[in-house]
Design a protein around this motif. Structure first.
Motif, PDB file in Angstrom:
ATOM      1  N   ASP A 161      -0.502  63.887   9.264  1.00  0.00           N
ATOM      2  CA  ASP A 161      -1.660  63.297   8.603  1.00  0.00           C
ATOM      3  C   ASP A 161      -1.261  63.169   7.132  1.00  0.00           C
ATOM      4  O   ASP A 161      -0.503  62.304   6.780  1.00  0.00           O
ATOM      5  CB  ASP A 161      -2.904  64.155   8.822  1.00  0.00           C
ATOM      6  CG  ASP A 161      -3.330  64.159  10.301  1.00  0.00           C
ATOM      7  OD1 ASP A 161      -2.986  63.208  11.029  1.00  0.00           O
ATOM      8  OD2 ASP A 161      -3.980  65.121  10.726  1.00  0.00           O
ATOM      9  N   ASP A 162      -1.713  64.075   6.301  1.00  0.00           N
ATOM     10  CA  ASP A 162      -1.217  64.140   4.930  1.00  0.00           C
ATOM     11  C   ASP A 162       0.019  65.035   4.900  1.00  0.00           C
ATOM     12  O   ASP A 162       0.885  64.910   4.051  1.00  0.00           O
ATOM     13  CB  ASP A 162      -2.313  64.696   4.016  1.00  0.00           C
ATOM     14  CG  ASP A 162      -2.003  64.510   2.550  1.00  0.00           C
ATOM     15  OD1 ASP A 162      -1.402  63.475   2.198  1.00  0.00           O
ATOM     16  OD2 ASP A 162      -2.350  65.395   1.760  1.00  0.00           O
ATOM     17  N   TRP A 163       0.085  65.940   5.869  1.00  0.00           N
ATOM     18  CA  TRP A 163       1.161  66.918   6.017  1.00  0.00           C
ATOM     19  C   TRP A 163       1.361  67.128   7.517  1.00  0.00           C
ATOM     20  O   TRP A 163       0.430  66.913   8.288  1.00  0.00           O
ATOM     21  CB  TRP A 163       0.743  68.231   5.329  1.00  0.00           C
ATOM     22  CG  TRP A 163       1.866  69.179   5.116  1.00  0.00           C
ATOM     23  CD1 TRP A 163       2.107  70.315   5.827  1.00  0.00           C
ATOM     24  CD2 TRP A 163       2.901  69.092   4.145  1.00  0.00           C
ATOM     25  NE1 TRP A 163       3.234  70.937   5.360  1.00  0.00           N
ATOM     26  CE2 TRP A 163       3.738  70.201   4.313  1.00  0.00           C
ATOM     27  CE3 TRP A 163       3.219  68.170   3.148  1.00  0.00           C
ATOM     28  CZ2 TRP A 163       4.868  70.432   3.533  1.00  0.00           C
ATOM     29  CZ3 TRP A 163       4.332  68.399   2.364  1.00  0.00           C
ATOM     30  CH2 TRP A 163       5.137  69.514   2.559  1.00  0.00           C
ATOM     31  N   PRO A 164       2.542  67.550   7.977  1.00  0.00           N
ATOM     32  CA  PRO A 164       2.724  67.753   9.419  1.00  0.00           C
ATOM     33  C   PRO A 164       1.740  68.772   9.997  1.00  0.00           C
ATOM     34  O   PRO A 164       1.481  69.815   9.393  1.00  0.00           O
ATOM     35  CB  PRO A 164       4.160  68.282   9.522  1.00  0.00           C
ATOM     36  CG  PRO A 164       4.842  67.777   8.296  1.00  0.00           C
ATOM     37  CD  PRO A 164       3.783  67.788   7.231  1.00  0.00           C
ATOM     38  N   VAL A 165       1.189  68.432  11.142  1.00  0.00           N
ATOM     39  CA  VAL A 165       0.278  69.322  11.852  1.00  0.00           C
ATOM     40  C   VAL A 165       1.141  70.263  12.694  1.00  0.00           C
ATOM     41  O   VAL A 165       1.964  69.803  13.495  1.00  0.00           O
ATOM     42  CB  VAL A 165      -0.693  68.520  12.739  1.00  0.00           C
ATOM     43  CG1 VAL A 165      -1.565  69.443  13.556  1.00  0.00           C
ATOM     44  CG2 VAL A 165      -1.520  67.568  11.880  1.00  0.00           C
ATOM     45  N   PRO A 166       0.991  71.586  12.522  1.00  0.00           N
ATOM     46  CA  PRO A 166       1.836  72.525  13.278  1.00  0.00           C
ATOM     47  C   PRO A 166       1.648  72.383  14.789  1.00  0.00           C
ATOM     48  O   PRO A 166       0.522  72.225  15.261  1.00  0.00           O
ATOM     49  CB  PRO A 166       1.354  73.910  12.822  1.00  0.00           C
ATOM     50  CG  PRO A 166       0.653  73.676  11.531  1.00  0.00           C
ATOM     51  CD  PRO A 166       0.076  72.287  11.615  1.00  0.00           C
TER      52      PRO A 166
END
Length: 147
Positions: free
Chosen positions: A113-118
């Motif tokens: 999204d804005d950062w990788p989703v774990p």
């Protein structure tokens, strides 16, 4: 900036990830009792290669990549990876390596999204230390210069 825009030239190519203990490694998507990983297992498995699928930006700057591990016999072979720089600076994959990349690995392609989703479906891992380069030789040269 962390990575030059020219990093995108590596899409479809392999980059070599050298894990380091850093801030530790653990399993994701499991109970707290199962999260612990003896880092000796990661260290013994050694470097692995990631075929780059795409890069992602954070706050308008190239910051990391998504790819798939292709390293026959390695415990992470076949897992998807999202990895990113943890230090701000101007880095490349040949000579000006970032000394700390974090990584998350899992069985499905990471969503960014804005950062990788774990990832939360096992087998999934988080590693808080590593270096990424065009080859293990580039990493070895980099580490020798640091000493």
């Amino acid at each position: 900036m962390s990575l030059p825009r020219s990093s995108r030239d590596y899409v479809g190519q392999f980059l070599c990830f050298q894990p380091f203990y850093g801030w530790g490694w653990h399993r994701l998507g499991v109970s707290d009792d199962e999260r612990f990983i003896d880092y000796a297992e990661i260290d013994a498995a050694g470097v692995f290669h990631i075929r780059v699928q795409r890069f992602f930006d954070f706050q308008g700057e190239p910051r990391g990549l998504v790819g798939r591990v292709e390293q026959a016999g390695h415990p992470f072979d076949g897992l998807w990876a999202a990895t990113w720089t943890m230090i701000v600076g101007e880095f490349d994959f040949v000579e000006k390596l970032c000394p700390r990349w974090d990584i998350e690995l899992g069985p499905t392609e990471p969503r960014v999204d804005d950062w990788p989703v774990p990832p939360d479906t096992p087998p999934a891992y988080a590693g808080h230390g590593g270096t990424l380069a065009v080859s293990q030789t580039a990493i070895t040269r980099f580490l020798e210069k640091m000493m």
